[in-house]
Design a protein around this motif. Structure first.
Motif, short mmCIF file in Angstrom:
data_model
loop_
_atom_site.label_atom_id
_atom_site.label_comp_id
_atom_site.label_asym_id
_atom_site.label_seq_id
_atom_site.Cartn_x
_atom_site.Cartn_y
_atom_site.Cartn_z
N PHE A 95 -25.88 14.10 15.15
CA PHE A 95 -26.92 13.45 15.94
C PHE A 95 -28.15 13.27 15.05
CE2 PHE A 95 -24.73 16.18 19.27
CZ PHE A 95 -23.82 15.19 19.58
N HIS A 97 -31.13 12.23 15.47
CA HIS A 97 -32.48 12.49 15.97
C HIS A 97 -32.73 13.99 16.14
CE1 HIS A 97 -29.88 12.62 19.41
NE2 HIS A 97 -30.84 13.04 20.20
N LEU A 98 -31.73 14.82 15.84
CA LEU A 98 -31.89 16.26 16.02
C LEU A 98 -31.79 16.96 14.67
CD1 LEU A 98 -29.62 16.84 19.17
CD2 LEU A 98 -32.11 16.57 19.10
N GLU A 106 -27.16 22.21 20.61
CA GLU A 106 -27.25 21.26 21.72
C GLU A 106 -26.18 21.52 22.79
OE1 GLU A 106 -29.61 19.01 22.06
OE2 GLU A 106 -28.81 18.08 23.87
N ALA A 107 -24.93 21.57 22.37
CA ALA A 107 -23.85 21.75 23.36
C ALA A 107 -23.83 23.17 23.94
CB ALA A 107 -22.51 21.38 22.74
N HIS A 110 -26.74 23.23 26.53
CA HIS A 110 -26.71 22.34 27.69
C HIS A 110 -25.35 22.27 28.37
CE1 HIS A 110 -30.46 20.90 25.73
NE2 HIS A 110 -30.84 20.94 26.98
N VAL A 111 -24.28 22.64 27.65
CA VAL A 111 -22.96 22.62 28.29
C VAL A 111 -22.57 24.04 28.74
CG1 VAL A 111 -20.52 22.07 27.98
CG2 VAL A 111 -22.26 20.61 26.94
N ARG A 116 -31.29 29.79 24.84
CA ARG A 116 -31.62 29.14 23.57
C ARG A 116 -31.69 30.14 22.40
NH1 ARG A 116 -33.90 24.43 21.45
NH2 ARG A 116 -33.40 23.41 23.40
N GLY A 137 -33.73 23.59 9.51
CA GLY A 137 -34.80 22.75 10.05
C GLY A 137 -34.75 21.31 9.58
N ARG A 138 -33.80 21.00 8.72
CA ARG A 138 -33.76 19.64 8.18
C ARG A 138 -33.00 18.70 9.10
NH1 ARG A 138 -31.93 20.59 2.06
NH2 ARG A 138 -31.97 18.31 2.02
N ARG A 155 -21.23 22.78 14.13
CA ARG A 155 -21.46 22.26 15.48
C ARG A 155 -20.22 22.46 16.35
NH1 ARG A 155 -22.82 15.95 16.34
NH2 ARG A 155 -20.63 15.78 15.74
N ALA A 156 -19.04 22.21 15.75
CA ALA A 156 -17.80 22.40 16.51
C ALA A 156 -17.55 23.88 16.77
CB ALA A 156 -16.63 21.79 15.75
N MET A 159 -19.11 26.05 19.76
CA MET A 159 -18.53 26.05 21.11
C MET A 159 -17.37 27.04 21.22
SD MET A 159 -20.29 23.98 22.99
CE MET A 159 -19.29 23.45 24.38
N GLN B 394 -21.36 8.44 18.50
CA GLN B 394 -22.31 9.37 19.10
C GLN B 394 -21.84 9.80 20.48
OE1 GLN B 394 -25.37 10.63 17.72
NE2 GLN B 394 -24.34 9.92 15.89
N LEU B 401 -17.81 17.59 22.45
CA LEU B 401 -18.49 18.88 22.57
C LEU B 401 -18.57 19.32 24.03
CD1 LEU B 401 -21.37 18.32 20.01
CD2 LEU B 401 -19.61 20.09 19.88
N MET B 403 -19.71 17.50 26.64
CA MET B 403 -20.78 16.94 27.46
C MET B 403 -20.22 15.95 28.48
SD MET B 403 -23.89 16.19 24.86
CE MET B 403 -24.26 17.27 23.50
N LEU B 407 -25.01 13.78 30.67
CA LEU B 407 -25.69 14.64 29.71
C LEU B 407 -25.76 13.97 28.33
CD1 LEU B 407 -26.98 17.45 29.33
CD2 LEU B 407 -24.73 18.27 28.60
N ARG B 419 -36.05 4.86 20.52
CA ARG B 419 -36.71 4.57 19.25
C ARG B 419 -36.47 3.12 18.83
NH1 ARG B 419 -35.93 9.23 14.95
NH2 ARG B 419 -35.95 10.37 16.91
N GLN B 494 -39.07 13.59 11.84
CA GLN B 494 -37.92 13.92 10.99
C GLN B 494 -38.37 14.31 9.59
OE1 GLN B 494 -34.88 11.00 10.96
NE2 GLN B 494 -34.56 11.11 13.15
N ALA B 498 -38.29 17.96 7.70
CA ALA B 498 -37.52 18.11 6.46
C ALA B 498 -38.37 18.75 5.37
CB ALA B 498 -37.01 16.73 6.01
N ALA B 501 -39.01 22.42 6.11
CA ALA B 501 -37.83 23.21 5.80
C ALA B 501 -37.73 23.46 4.30
CB ALA B 501 -36.58 22.50 6.31
#
Lengths: 246, 505
Positions: A95, A97-98, A106-107, A110-111, A116, A137-138, A155-156, A159, B394, B401, B403, B407, B419, B494, B498, B501
């Protein structure tokens, strides 16, 4: 553990998967090989519910997804199946934007509704284990291809799936990184995961997969323990493919 | 290539010569009298013949024919817009205004007047069942509709009675029927033609407040003024004008008085000003106040409409992208309808058409909703493009995952799409700010309407134009600036993270 029985998939009148039967024993690695268009990726997409199956059934632990289920029921089972199965896509689909950390939590947050702080602690552990602690943080775009892939794996894993699916995990890696990736996947199996790895790079699967499955035209041509299948392929088509792959 | 260009130039030159030649030939035949008037809702002055819509009729049309004949000229009608008629005369689009023009003081500063040819009175009209209003004095707390830029509108302004200007009498009387206003004040000829026969309306009190109609001429056109005055004299004396007015049922004792004045000494023509309804001088604080009020209406319209557009655009986009077949068809139909027809037509439909279904919204609400519905169609396309720009991977990564679609949409797709959509959304919002000006068509007193009315009343098109433009810029520039800052912040988040970090490591 995965069991596939009579799995068929059609798309626009053509049969893409023609009644597949196989199973993967717990904590083993299955390598799927075959030329492009043989149905490998479609099979993988069926295993995590991205493709609706037209016939047969997929069983993973205690979840059974069968083609004949009513749509609402089918959807529920797909979601249950996805809790068991983690996927690392060929193109990763992080993702953008994250941040790396947010991609991973994320999952779970929220799932699975994990608190947190707990999710973050676990994500940092995963990153630590993958040698990416400092990248938390990047943002994905600032990482190298190999780093991005490990984020997708984390990420996988966040879960806590029992099965991990990998689509062409070496496509973005140089030989040295490929060897590291092989060791990493081996470790996941040792830690209790069941792995299905689709790859056209036979050399990557040697020393990783416990057994191999050769597909052609939407059918399983041959399947057996890796050494055995490589040393003595029974089918002429398998022999031909292996010849070319060398 | 060059050859074909030369051919083209030759053809154009020939065409030009031909036009000039025919023009000069015609000019030699007989001089033209170009007269300007507003034929829309223009009965009984000049209007399109209901039986033969390609021909104009009306008592002034017949009068002009008689005047032109007396002057030895060929009349040529130039349809124009009533509100801006004085400025249009000044810029030379026609030679005279003959459109029931009242000789007001503010117009006298800009143009010359002929001698009067008609004496009119004003008539107040109310709904049949109305028992509250009998005279203009009863209207102090109510809204009166009238034609913009007329003696009637000046009288109302002078008496400090709240009023709404209309572009034509039809709209005013219709809004009276629909209870959007409480009364209409109009010249008797219009009242006779548009309201007297309407069973749902009735006159309140008798006609009052005399005024005259004159011909408007450019300053300095003295020779023409002499000709026009002489022609008016002639058709009054020989009874032509009386015949025309009687035919249109407009002859009364006042007209006989006017004719009697002909015999009186020339100073009588100066008594024009005795009928003058206004001495209102232009006053800057007042003008700025009115413009500011209008600007507030514009802001309200823009923000209200944008809220509707933003809220309605997303369901439309999703319906078109992910809905069932019939939902997709409905959304597409909606979008194509609102994109494919002019917003002006939509507003007129909502304002004048919807009341037939029993929904009579006030003007500002009609404009707000109409623009909102219109822009929703555009916003939906911005959203759709932005949503489609998000790779399918996406969605698939989100699904795998665990969702749900909702969600995944909320957490993964929407933030990325936002954006992408932000710059075109800003663009639309800025253009919506300007599009609020179409609301003048349904008599909403927003910035463009204010400009038109103030500038018409004063002739200060230049100066007021600069001020009004500044108002628009004052409103739209901060919007654009805010949007750019938001964009940059989203981008920077972003990069900054970066860097942070990197430093932490």
């Amino acid at each position: 553990m995965i069991q596939v029985a009579g799995l068929t998939k059609r798309a626009g009148g053509t049969q893409i998967l023609r009644g597949l039967n196989f199973e993967v024993a717990p904590q083993t690695v299955l390598g799927i090989i075959g030329a492009s268009g043989s149905g490998k990726t479609t099979l993988l997409r069926c295993l995590n519910g991205l493709e609706r199956i037209d016939g047969g059934a997929i069983e993973c632990d205690d979840v059974r997804l069968a083609a004949e289920l009513a749509p609402a029921d089918y959807q529920r089972r797909v979601r249950a199946l996805r809790r068991k199965v983690g996927t690392v896509f060929q193109h990763l689909h992080l993702f953008p934007h994250l941040s790396v950390l947010d991609n991973i939590i994320e999952a779970p947050v929220h799932v699975l509704r994990v608190p947190r702080t707990e999710a973050e602690a676990r994500a940092l552990e995963l990153l630590e284990a993958l040698g990416l602690r400092s990248a938390a943080g990047r943002f994905p775009e600032s990482l190298s291809g190999g780093e991005q892939q490990r984020v997708a794996i984390a990420r996988a894993l966040a879960m806590r799936p029992s099965v991990l699916l990998f689509d062409e995990p070496t496509s973005a890696l140089d030989p040295r990184r490929s060897a590291e990736m092989r060791a990493l996947l081996r470790r996941f199996a040792a830690e209790g995961h069941t792995l299905v790895v689709v790859s056209h790079a036979l050399s990557f699967l040697i020393g990783l997969a416990d057994s191999l499955l050769y597909m052609e035209g939407g059918e399983i041509v041959e399947r057996g323990p890796t050494d055995q299948l490589l040393a003595a392929p029974q089918d002429a088509r398998t022999r031909d493919f292996l010849q070319q792959a060398k | 290539m060059t050859k074909s260009i030369r051919c083209l130039c030759g053809a154009l030159a020939a065409l030009l010569l031909l036009t000039l030649a025919t023009g000069s030939v015609r000019a030699q035949e007989q001089p033209v009298l170009r007269w300007g008037a507003d034929p829309s809702g223009g009965a009984p002055y000049v209007f399109a013949d209901p039986a033969r819509p390609d021909e104009y009729i009306g008592y002034e049309k017949e009068m002009v024919d008689a005047l032109a004949a007396a002057m030895g000229r060929r009349p040529e009608f130039v349809p124009t817009d009533w509100e801006t008629i004085v400025s249009t005369l000044q810029r030379g689009s026609f030679d005279v205004i003959i459109n029931g023009l009242e000789p007001t003081a503010d117009r006298a500063r800009q143009i010359n007047f002929s001698k009067p040819y008609y004496i009119f009175q004003l008539q107040l009209t109310v709904r049949r069942e109305d028992e509250r209003i009998h005279t203009l004095a009863d209207c102090r707390q109510r809204t009166v509709g009238t034609l913009g830029n007329t003696a009637a509108s000046r009288l109302l302004a002078q008496e400090a009675i709240p009023f709404r200007s209309y572009a034509d009498p039809v709209g005013a009387y219709r809004d009276l029927e629909l209870r959007r206003i409480d009364a209409v004040l109009m010249d008797v000829p219009m009242e006779m033609y548009y309201a007297r026969q309407n069973p749902r309306l009735k006159p309140a009190g008798a006609p009052f407040q005399r005024g005259t109609y004159v011909v408007g001429l450019r300053k300095g056109d003295d020779a023409l003024k002499a000709q026009v005055d002489a022609a008016i004299d002639k058709i009054m004396r020989d009874g032509t004008l009386e015949r025309i007015l009687r035919k249109w049922n407009l002859w009364d004792d006042a007209q006989a008085e006017l004719r009697a004045q002909l015999e009186a000494p020339p100073s009588a023509s100066n008594s024009n000003t005795a009928f003058d309804l206004t001495n209102a001088t232009f006053n800057w604080p007042e003008a700025i106040l009115r413009l500011t009020r209008a600007a507030c209406v514009t802001v309200l319209l823009a923000f209200g409409a944008m809220l509707i557009a933003l809220a309605l655009g997303m369901p439309l986009a999703l319906g078109q992208l992910k809905g069932a077949k019939w939902v997709q068809s409905i959304c597409t139909l909606y979008i194509e309808f609102f994109r494919g027809t002019p917003v002006l037509v939509q507003l007129l439909f909502l304002y004048f058409g919807l009341p037939a279904l029993g929904i009579a919204l006030p003007g500002w609400l009609t404009a707000l909703v109409g623009l909102g519905l219109n822009y929703a169609a555009y916003e939906s396309q911005v959203y759709r493009a932005a949503l489609e720009a998000i790779p399918r991977g996406q969605w698939e990564a989100s699904y795998s995952l665990g969702m749900t679609p909702v969600l995944a949409f909320r957490r993964i797709i929407l933030p990325q799409a936002f954006r992408i959509a932000l710059p075109p959304m800003t663009n639309d919002f800025v253009s919506l700010f300007k599009d609020t000006s179409v609301a003048f068509a349904i008599s909403v007193w927003e910035l463009a309407t204010a400009y038109r009315e103030l500038a018409n009343a004063t002739g200060q098109f230049m100066l007021l134009g600069v001020i009004v433009s500044a108002f628009y810029l004052l409103m739209s520039l901060p919007m654009a600036h805010l949007a750019r800052r938001l964009e940059r912040r989203l981008q920077r988040r972003q990069t900054v993270a970066a860097v942070q970090a990197e430093v932490a490591a």
